[in-house]
Design an enzyme around this catalytic site. Sequence first.
Site, short mmCIF file in Angstrom:
data_model
loop_
_atom_site.label_atom_id
_atom_site.label_comp_id
_atom_site.label_asym_id
_atom_site.label_seq_id
_atom_site.Cartn_x
_atom_site.Cartn_y
_atom_site.Cartn_z
N CYS A 33 0.84 -1.19 0.00
CA CYS A 33 0.00 0.00 0.00
C CYS A 33 0.88 1.25 0.00
CB CYS A 33 -0.89 -0.02 1.23
SG CYS A 33 -1.93 1.43 1.41
N HIS A 58 -15.22 -0.49 -5.14
CA HIS A 58 -16.50 -1.11 -4.79
C HIS A 58 -16.30 -2.55 -4.34
CE1 HIS A 58 -17.96 2.27 -7.23
NE2 HIS A 58 -18.98 2.19 -6.40
#
Length: 139
Positions: free
Chosen positions: A64, A75
């Site tokens: 990350c 989503h």
Amino acid sequence: MKRTELRRHTPLRQKARSKPVAAPAPVLVQPYTERKPIRATRPKMTPLRKFAKGQPCMVRLPGCDGGGETTVLAHYRLAGYCGIGVKPEDDAFGAWACASCHNLCDGRAKLKDWTYEEIRLAHAEGVMRTRVAISREAA
């Protein structure tokens, strides 16, 4: 083996007499007219999707980059609510995810030691963290 002579049971059809062919009708070329765009059922950039830009990554998978300018609303796919190529009608099931986490959640990239279920769990936790952050921003 005795061979029998081949015979037709029905007579051949008569060939149609050729008729004189008329010249083809001239093709009318119409000028290009701008077509109306197909109306989307909902806007492409909802306020929650716009709000995600610049926010910290909430999924937090290995690799990350922390979020910022690469953050988007990723989503979460939930059976019965949406499907392949279909996003949910509202953005209730979305997590702020950086580009690398979003690629992992969507399956475009793989992690060596992580299973599909573990990545989905991290994504679901990211959805919950995002909902808490949005409610704090609204308060």
